[in-house]
Design a protein around this motif. Structure first.
Motif, PDB file in Angstrom:
ATOM      1  N   LEU A 141      -0.601  -2.854  -8.624  1.00 47.12           N
ATOM      2  CA  LEU A 141      -1.909  -3.108  -8.032  1.00 47.12           C
ATOM      3  C   LEU A 141      -2.827  -3.785  -9.040  1.00 47.12           C
ATOM      4  O   LEU A 141      -3.514  -4.755  -8.717  1.00 47.12           O
ATOM      5  CB  LEU A 141      -2.514  -1.795  -7.536  1.00 47.12           C
ATOM      6  CG  LEU A 141      -3.831  -1.886  -6.785  1.00 47.12           C
ATOM      7  CD1 LEU A 141      -3.661  -2.685  -5.503  1.00 47.12           C
ATOM      8  CD2 LEU A 141      -4.339  -0.484  -6.472  1.00 47.12           C
ATOM      9  N   THR A 153      -5.045   6.091   1.546  1.00 44.92           N
ATOM     10  CA  THR A 153      -4.461   4.822   1.119  1.00 44.92           C
ATOM     11  C   THR A 153      -5.537   4.019   0.400  1.00 44.92           C
ATOM     12  O   THR A 153      -6.651   3.869   0.908  1.00 44.92           O
ATOM     13  CB  THR A 153      -3.954   4.011   2.328  1.00 44.92           C
ATOM     14  OG1 THR A 153      -3.076   4.829   3.099  1.00 44.92           O
ATOM     15  CG2 THR A 153      -3.221   2.757   1.883  1.00 44.92           C
ATOM     16  N   ALA A 207       0.824  -1.200   0.000  1.00 46.13           N
ATOM     17  CA  ALA A 207       0.000   0.000   0.000  1.00 46.13           C
ATOM     18  C   ALA A 207       0.860   1.254   0.000  1.00 46.13           C
ATOM     19  O   ALA A 207       1.795   1.371   0.765  1.00 46.13           O
ATOM     20  CB  ALA A 207      -0.919  -0.004   1.211  1.00 46.13           C
ATOM     21  N   SER A 266      -1.733  -7.402  -9.560  1.00 48.38           N
ATOM     22  CA  SER A 266      -2.112  -8.259  -8.436  1.00 48.38           C
ATOM     23  C   SER A 266      -3.594  -8.606  -8.476  1.00 48.38           C
ATOM     24  O   SER A 266      -4.011  -9.591  -7.880  1.00 48.38           O
ATOM     25  CB  SER A 266      -1.751  -7.592  -7.101  1.00 48.38           C
ATOM     26  OG  SER A 266      -2.607  -6.498  -6.838  1.00 48.38           O
ATOM     27  N   THR A 289       3.206   1.798  -8.902  1.00 47.52           N
ATOM     28  CA  THR A 289       2.301   1.313  -7.860  1.00 47.52           C
ATOM     29  C   THR A 289       0.968   0.902  -8.464  1.00 47.52           C
ATOM     30  O   THR A 289       0.439  -0.169  -8.163  1.00 47.52           O
ATOM     31  CB  THR A 289       2.098   2.390  -6.778  1.00 47.52           C
ATOM     32  OG1 THR A 289       3.372   2.727  -6.228  1.00 47.52           O
ATOM     33  CG2 THR A 289       1.186   1.904  -5.677  1.00 47.52           C
ATOM     34  N   SER A 290       0.411   1.734  -9.327  1.00 47.60           N
ATOM     35  CA  SER A 290      -0.862   1.421  -9.963  1.00 47.60           C
ATOM     36  C   SER A 290      -0.741   0.180 -10.850  1.00 47.60           C
ATOM     37  O   SER A 290      -1.615  -0.691 -10.844  1.00 47.60           O
ATOM     38  CB  SER A 290      -1.343   2.610 -10.795  1.00 47.60           C
ATOM     39  OG  SER A 290      -2.521   2.280 -11.492  1.00 47.60           O
ATOM     40  N   CYS A 292      -9.609  -3.465  -4.444  1.00 46.54           N
ATOM     41  CA  CYS A 292      -9.180  -3.523  -5.843  1.00 46.54           C
ATOM     42  C   CYS A 292      -9.120  -4.961  -6.339  1.00 46.54           C
ATOM     43  O   CYS A 292      -9.461  -5.254  -7.475  1.00 46.54           O
ATOM     44  CB  CYS A 292      -7.825  -2.850  -6.008  1.00 46.54           C
ATOM     45  SG  CYS A 292      -7.929  -1.068  -5.786  1.00 46.54           S
ATOM     46  N   THR A 298      -7.457   0.808  -0.650  1.00 40.41           N
ATOM     47  CA  THR A 298      -7.696  -0.480  -0.027  1.00 40.41           C
ATOM     48  C   THR A 298      -7.432  -1.569  -1.065  1.00 40.41           C
ATOM     49  O   THR A 298      -8.218  -1.750  -1.988  1.00 40.41           O
ATOM     50  CB  THR A 298      -9.148  -0.568   0.494  1.00 40.41           C
ATOM     51  OG1 THR A 298      -9.399   0.553   1.325  1.00 40.41           O
ATOM     52  CG2 THR A 298      -9.384  -1.853   1.244  1.00 40.41           C
ATOM     53  N   GLU A 299      -6.308  -2.264  -0.911  1.00 38.53           N
ATOM     54  CA  GLU A 299      -5.912  -3.258  -1.910  1.00 38.53           C
ATOM     55  C   GLU A 299      -6.926  -4.387  -2.042  1.00 38.53           C
ATOM     56  O   GLU A 299      -7.183  -4.876  -3.140  1.00 38.53           O
ATOM     57  CB  GLU A 299      -4.533  -3.806  -1.585  1.00 38.53           C
ATOM     58  CG  GLU A 299      -3.439  -2.777  -1.780  1.00 38.53           C
ATOM     59  CD  GLU A 299      -2.053  -3.325  -1.521  1.00 38.53           C
ATOM     60  OE1 GLU A 299      -1.813  -4.509  -1.797  1.00 38.53           O
ATOM     61  OE2 GLU A 299      -1.225  -2.547  -1.036  1.00 38.53           O
TER      62      GLU A 299
END
Length: 116
Positions: free
Chosen positions: A81, A46, A2, A84, A77-78, A52, A48-49
């Motif tokens: 994310l 932040t 995060a 993932s 980072t995007s 997503c 929330t992973e």
């Protein structure tokens, strides 16, 4: 993984007023998409992973075959994310987005439904 930022930093990037940015972030926080907390006078945001990671499954349930997104090539980072959450890079769109008078490339990202 995060990564956090401040409301002030988002306001500067988006070019919106702080009250408009805060209003929309509160809406996103109310549905659990972002987390907000105070550090001194700053509000820290932040993503929330888990939320997503759940979005692709919601798209599957809705019958959406290929959700797509794009992000700046420098926004690692995007990109991470999205990866993932099952997205893959489709390609680079050259000089497609302008920020402060400078053209930037974006990564086109998509996720194919396993039922499609």
């Amino acid at each position: 993984m995060a990564t956090s930022t401040t409301v002030g930093a988002l306001t500067a990037v988006l070019g919106t007023s702080q009250s408009t940015t805060s209003h929309h972030l509160r809406k996103l926080a109310d549905v659990g998409f972002v987390r907000l907390h105070r550090e001194g006078t700053a509000t820290i945001v932040t993503v929330t992973e888990a939320c997503c990671a759940g979005l692709p499954h919601a798209a599957d349930a809705d019958g959406t075959w290929t959700p797509q997104s794009s992000t700046f090539t420098r926004n690692r980072t995007s990109i991470a994310l999205h990866h993932s959450a099952g997205y893959r890079a489709v390609g680079i769109r050259e000089r497609i987005a302008q920020v402060d008078g400078t053209w930037h490339d974006t990564v086109l990202i998509e996720r194919r439904s396993p039922t499609g």
